[in-house]
Design an enzyme around this catalytic site. Structure first.
Site, mmCIF file in Angstrom:
data_model
loop_
_atom_site.group_PDB
_atom_site.id
_atom_site.type_symbol
_atom_site.label_atom_id
_atom_site.label_comp_id
_atom_site.label_asym_id
_atom_site.label_seq_id
_atom_site.Cartn_x
_atom_site.Cartn_y
_atom_site.Cartn_z
ATOM 1 N N ASP A 46 -10.209 -4.097 -5.824
ATOM 2 C CA ASP A 46 -9.735 -3.487 -4.484
ATOM 3 C C ASP A 46 -10.291 -1.938 -4.433
ATOM 4 O O ASP A 46 -10.219 -1.251 -5.546
ATOM 5 C CB ASP A 46 -8.069 -3.195 -4.969
ATOM 6 C CG ASP A 46 -7.306 -2.547 -3.718
ATOM 7 O OD1 ASP A 46 -8.079 -2.121 -2.700
ATOM 8 O OD2 ASP A 46 -6.159 -2.783 -3.794
ATOM 9 N N HIS B 215 -7.592 -5.347 -0.708
ATOM 10 C CA HIS B 215 -6.166 -4.372 -0.665
ATOM 11 C C HIS B 215 -5.114 -4.972 -0.120
ATOM 12 O O HIS B 215 -4.221 -4.634 0.114
ATOM 13 C CB HIS B 215 -6.707 -3.259 0.137
ATOM 14 C CG HIS B 215 -5.482 -2.127 -0.204
ATOM 15 N ND1 HIS B 215 -5.204 -1.695 -1.309
ATOM 16 C CD2 HIS B 215 -4.845 -1.400 0.598
ATOM 17 C CE1 HIS B 215 -4.179 -0.498 -1.352
ATOM 18 N NE2 HIS B 215 -3.921 -0.460 -0.046
ATOM 19 N N SER C 96 0.811 -1.234 -0.085
ATOM 20 C CA SER C 96 -0.007 0.032 -0.130
ATOM 21 C C SER C 96 0.891 1.288 0.012
ATOM 22 O O SER C 96 1.629 1.176 -1.031
ATOM 23 C CB SER C 96 -1.024 0.001 1.179
ATOM 24 O OG SER C 96 -2.102 0.848 1.175
#
Length: 267
Positions: free
Chosen positions: A217, A245, A95
Site C-alpha cells: 500500500d 489502498h 482510509s
C-alpha cells in the site's frame, strides 16, 4: 435539517439485523463500497452515506470551518446514527474514515459498538519512531500540487493510490471519483486528511476493532497497520493478499470475508 438528504443516506440489507455503517475516504463516495455490500447485506443492515461535500450529498450544507477538522466528519456520522436511531453499530471506515470512526465513538459511544479500519492511517507524516510513509516535504509537495491543478493531480495520484497497474480500470475509477469532487472542497478535505495527527486518539478506543491492511500500500505502509494494532489493545490485525489502498475495489471478496469473519467472531 433533512440528514438523509444532506448525507445521501441509503439503507439496505436485513431490517432485523445489526447495523454496519460504511464510511468512504477522501475523494470518494458510498459507491466505493458497492462490490462488498451484497455479501454484507445478506446478514446485516447496511447503512451507506456520503460526507457533506462528497458524492450525492447536499453541497449547500458544506462549511469550510466544520470540515477543516476530522471532528466535522465525525459529526456527520453521529448525525446519521441519530437520524436512524442506530445504536452499537459496527463502523467500517476506509482510509481517513477509520480515524473519523474513532472520533465518532468518542463523541457518541452509545452509537458505535465496534470498528473496522480499512487501510487506516492515524498520521501520514513520518516522525521519530514512527513511519507514516511520507516526509513533511512530501506532503507539502502533494498539497501544493493538488491546489495548483486538482484535476491533473487526480489523474496522476489516483492510479498510485489504487495500485494494481495491471488493472488500469481501477485507477480510472478512482480518478473519476476524485475529479467529480468540487476542487475547493477537495482541497480542504485533503489538508484535513494529510495533516491531521490522530495517534493520541487511538488510545481512547475500547471497542472491538478490526484493522485491515494490504500486503502493499503506497499510502499506508504495513508499519502503519502494525502501529494501529499495537495502539489498540482490543484490535485484531488482518493482512489481505491485496495491493493498493482500496481493497474494497481491488479485492472485494477478501475484504468482505475478513469483515464477516470478524463480525461472526463477536457473536
Amino acid at each position: 435539517m433533512d440528514i438523509r438528504r444532506r448525507n445521501n443516506v441509503n439503507v439496505t440489507g436485513r431490517d432485523d439485523a445489526p447495523v454496519l455503517l460504511l464510511a468512504h475516504g477522501f475523494g470518494c463516495d458510498q459507491n466505493m463500497w458497492r462490490l462488498v455490500v451484497p455479501a454484507l447485506a445478506e446478514r446485516y443492515r447496511v447503512v451507506l452515506f456520503d460526507y457533506v461535500g462528497s458524492g450525492g450529498s447536499d453541497l449547500s450544507a458544506w462549511n469550510e470551518e466544520r470540515y477543516a477538522s476530522l471532528h466535522g466528519y465525525a459529526a456527520d456520522v453521529v448525525d446519521v446514527c441519530e437520524e436512524l436511531d442506530v445504536r452499537q453499530a459496527v463502523f467500517v471506515g476506509h482510509s481517513v474514515s477509520a480515524m473519523v470512526g474513532v472520533l465518532a465513538a468518542q463523541a457518541a459511544p452509545e452509537r458505535i459498538g465496534a470498528l473496522v479500519m480499512v487501510t487506516p492511517s492515524p498520521c501520514y507524516i513520518d516522525d521519530e519512531g514512527y513511519r507514516g510513509g511520507f516526509s513533511t516535504a512530501d506532503i507539502d509537495e502533494l498539497l501544493d500540487s493538488l491546489e495548483a491543478n486538482y484535476l491533473g493531480w487526480s489523474s496522476a495520484m489516483a492510479p498510485v493510490i489504487m495500485g494494481n497497474p495491471e488493472r488500469p480500470e481501477l485507477g480510472r475509477e478512482l480518478t473519476n471519483s476524485f475529479c467529480a469532487t468540487d476542487p475547493d472542497i477537495a482541497r480542504v478535505f485533503a489538508r484535513t486528511t494529510f495533516l491531521t495527527d490522530s495517534r493520541e486518539d487511538l488510545k481512547s478506543v475500547s471497542v472491538p476493532t478490526l484493522v485491515l491492511e494490504c500486503e502493499q500500500d503506497a499510502i499506508a505502509p504495513r508499519e502503519v497497520g502494525a502501529y494501529v494494532h499495537a495502539a489498540i489493545p482490543s484490535s485484531h490485525l488482518v493482512t489481505l493478499a491485496a495491493t493498493g489502498h482500496c481493497p474494497q475495489l481491488s479485492a472485494p471478496e477478501a475484504t468482505a470475508e475478513a469483515i464477516l469473519d470478524f463480525l461472526e467472531s463477536r457473536q
